[in-house]
Design an enzyme around this catalytic site. Structure first.
Site, mmCIF file in Angstrom:
data_model
loop_
_atom_site.group_PDB
_atom_site.id
_atom_site.type_symbol
_atom_site.label_atom_id
_atom_site.label_comp_id
_atom_site.label_asym_id
_atom_site.label_seq_id
_atom_site.Cartn_x
_atom_site.Cartn_y
_atom_site.Cartn_z
ATOM 1 C CG ASP A 228 -2.287 0.602 0.932
ATOM 2 O OD1 ASP A 228 -2.318 1.836 0.774
ATOM 3 O OD2 ASP A 228 -3.283 -0.115 0.871
ATOM 4 C CG HIS B 247 -5.250 3.769 1.037
ATOM 5 N ND1 HIS B 247 -4.961 2.454 0.738
ATOM 6 C CD2 HIS B 247 -6.539 3.947 0.658
ATOM 7 C CE1 HIS B 247 -6.017 1.879 0.194
ATOM 8 N NE2 HIS B 247 -6.999 2.758 0.142
ATOM 9 C CG ASN C 74 -13.522 1.613 -3.756
ATOM 10 O OD1 ASN C 74 -13.913 0.565 -3.263
ATOM 11 N ND2 ASN C 74 -12.479 2.279 -3.287
ATOM 12 C CB SER D 280 -9.320 0.514 0.283
ATOM 13 O OG SER D 280 -8.880 0.645 -1.034
#
Length: 652
Positions: free
Chosen positions: A317, A353, A441, A523
């Site tokens: 990530d 994130h 998404n 996520s």
């Protein structure tokens, strides 16, 4: 040596000296040489695929303008491509032998138009062992034009993967022009508004993203130290403003107002609620809290000793901020994007994130904040964002193979499927690595790599009464709310590839430097399942015996155990939630999945257009226990959803 249909050698790239000067990737074909010495990286004299009219517009208008006024003409740049020999198991049915990566690299290095910038893939004995019978020699990363890449693909005669090294993302694609039109005003009257964002006790909230949406393009800016921002929209009026959205960086709930009453004459004040103002987070973060998603999955009902001991988890990530008290025990990782200059900067997370995902998976068990699913697991951080590409994801998975990681969390996606990446995912699976991937998404079909048959794809659900009604989280609500308040999130991707769903609306977790934020997304859903997977591997009796050894069979069985623990949630069709929301108590083997057997069978039956009882009976007979993985059943002939390997469009 086998012959190709034209009677020539089947492997022209193995002998660059014999033919590269005329047609191989190491040389320039005669037809190309005839164009003269000025042909270089910006040459556009040949039509490209999908752009056949390009040839009739050379030189370009930019070239002419640059010649007239000086400067550098804007044209297509060289791009990075992935080049890899196809696996032997792919070519064997065709009677073809694989190419040698070494000979391909030698041929490419003789071509001045191709620059090799990196090699990713197997680097040691552990990596080589992961190849198994399939074979895998690594992947070359090279810079060249699209025209040269097309030529190279043809010269490989089907034995060479040549594809764009696409950039990866953690959210939906940015706005791109859709067609040529003239509807966006750039001058004339403008609606200008001052927005002041205040938090608890009237304190200004800095660094909050504020967006005004009108009938055309929105205006967005970030609040200053005084919590204030000025936004202007051309061609709009107070009556045409459709919505106001405020997203704080941390510690507060978002704010969303449809058809806001915004004045251009005086500051407009938005008051944000602190996270702790909501009943389920009362006293947070000073008081220890269990997230709603963890409660929904019954993590809070596990014995206190179930903490993921001995399991290695990788979070690929944006890094993880070890300045956060929940994450400061993480000591292993690598900055893949900056591996040549600063590989140790994996613990810096400018986006937040990765820190958010890591907190859900393995946040420390402290007297305050929110504990992760597996606080005693060994977390590894592979920093891929910002700027990550497929080649670097391949490199990150190679790190996971070398470090013998058990579970990988991938809350990311790309614009298109990648054969080179798929080969690496297969290698990781053979090495016993379970890849758990966010479905995407975009609100459309499942994105890649979640659409891969070699991973577990996770969609997102929300729950009523877990967020304020004036927050943006309320905009994720759909009509398929079940009796317990669960609903499939409006943004979540869907399709037969979805294995299970996870909590993905208003998920509170750690963000830099030492704060908390409530975010939405698949996520956020995927880390819930990743944390659960670690608990299953660490504590389920079945994985303490023969399945303790890392293998593809272990990965398959792990996915099955998680799916079979799931219960149906929301009133949406199975393609939106898969087999449902996994139950931690059932998944770790503390409670039999008796209540979920019929749900498991009926969900598969509805997806396949067959009787739920029939499928349930197959499961009871062990036919789903390892002989015929559920995800492969969806690729059977006659399945209305098509083959699982028919990947959908991406861009997340």
């Amino acid at each position: 040596m086998p012959k190709n249909p034209d009677g020539g050698p089947v492997n022209p790239l193995d002998n660059p000296a014999d033919g590269a000067a005329d047609s191989g990737p190491g040389g320039v074909a005669a037809s190309e040489r005839s164009r003269g010495p000025n042909r270089g990286q910006n040459d556009t004299s040949r039509p490209q695929q999908g752009n056949a009219n390009r040839a009739s517009f050379s030189p370009t208008a930019s070239d002419t303008a640059a010649d007239t006024r000086g400067g550098r003409a804007v044209s297509e740049r060289k791009k990075q491509f992935l080049i890899a020999p196809r696996h032997h198991d792919t070519l064997a049915p065709l009677g073809l032998s694989p190419l040698s990566l070494q000979s391909v690299e030698q041929a490419l290095r003789t071509n001045p138009e191709i620059e090799i910038v990196d090699t990713v893939g197997p680097r040691n004995t552990v990596g080589m062992m992961a190849d198994g019978m399939g074979g895998g020699q690594g992947v070359l990363v090279a810079r060249m034009t699209e025209q040269r890449a097309g030529d190279l693909h043809l010269q490989g005669q089907g034995r060479l993967v040549v594809e764009r090294d696409q950039y990866l993302g953690m959210m939906d694609p940015q706005l791109q022009p859709s067609f040529v039109s003239s509807v966006i005003p750039h001058s004339g009257p403008a609606f200008t508004a001052v927005i002041t964002v205040l938090g608890k006790d009237g304190a200004p909230v800095a660094d909050a993203e504020v967006s005004l949406f009108g009938s055309m393009l929105p205006a967005t800016a970030v609040t200053d130290a005084g919590g204030q921002v000025t936004l202007s929209l051309f061609g709009e009026s107070a009556g045409s403003i459709r919505s106001l959205y405020v997203k704080p960086k941390a510690d507060y709930w978002s704010f969303y107002q449809r058809d806001p009453d915004v004045s251009p004459d005086e500051p407009n004040v938005v008051g944000l609620r602190a996270l702790s103002d909501w009943p389920s987070l009362a006293g947070f973060p000073r008081q220890k809290t269990v997230g709603w998603g963890q409660k929904a999955m019954r993590m809070d009902q596990l014995p206190p000793t179930y903490r993921g001991q001995g399991i290695k988890i990788a979070v690929i990530d944006s890094g993880a901020a070890t300045t956060h008290e929940s994450l400061n025990r993480i000591h292993a990782g690598v900055d893949i994007v900056n591996k040549k200059n600063s590989p140790d900067t994996w613990n810096e997370d400018t986006l937040g994130h990765g820190s958010h995902c890591a907190g859900v998976i393995g946040g420390a068990d402290l007297a305050f904040g929110i504990r992760g699913f597996a606080p005693d697991a060994e977390l590894h951080i592979c920093k891929l964002f910002p700027g990550g590409q497929v080649s670097q994801l391949i490199d990150a998975l190679e790190y996971c193979i070398e470090k013998q990681i058990d579970v990988v969390n991938l809350s990311l996606g790309g614009a298109e499927p990648s054969e080179a990446l798929e080969q690496q995912i297969q290698r990781a699976r053979r090495a016993g690595i379970a890849c758990i991937v966010a479905a995407g998404n975009s609100g459309g079909p499942v994105q890649y790599p979640a659409s891969s048959p070699n991973v577990l794809a996770v969609s997102a659900i929300g729950k009523l009464d877990e967020f304020p009604p004036d927050s943006y989280h309320a905009q994720t609500l759909t009509q398929n709310v079940d009796a317990n308040g669960y609903f499939s999130a409006s943004f979540s991707c869907y399709g037969p590839q979805v294995g299970v769903c996870g909590p993905g609306v208003a998920i509170t977790s750690s963000v830099p430097p030492n704060n908390y934020a409530a975010w939405d997304g698949t996520s956020m859903a995927a880390p819930h399942i990743t944390g659960l997977a670690a608990l299953v591997l660490a504590h389920h009796p079945e994985f303490q015996g023969a399945l303790r050894l890392r293998s593809a069979e272990r990965v398959e069985r792990l996915f099955q155990v998680i799916k079979m623990s799931a219960r149906r949630v929301s009133l949406g069709e199975p393609g939106r939630v898969g087999l449902g929301l996994p139950d931690a108590v059932v998944a770790v083997g503390l409670q039999p999945a008796l209540s979920t057997q019929s749900t498991f069978g009926s969900a598969i039956g509805s997806l396949m257009g067959q009787s739920g009882q029939a499928i349930g009976g197959m499961q009871g007979n062990g036919m789903l226990g390892g002989v015929l993985p559920v995800q492969h059943m969806f690729g059977m002939p006659g399945n209305p959803f098509g083959n699982m390997q028919g990947y959908g469009r991406m861009g997340w």
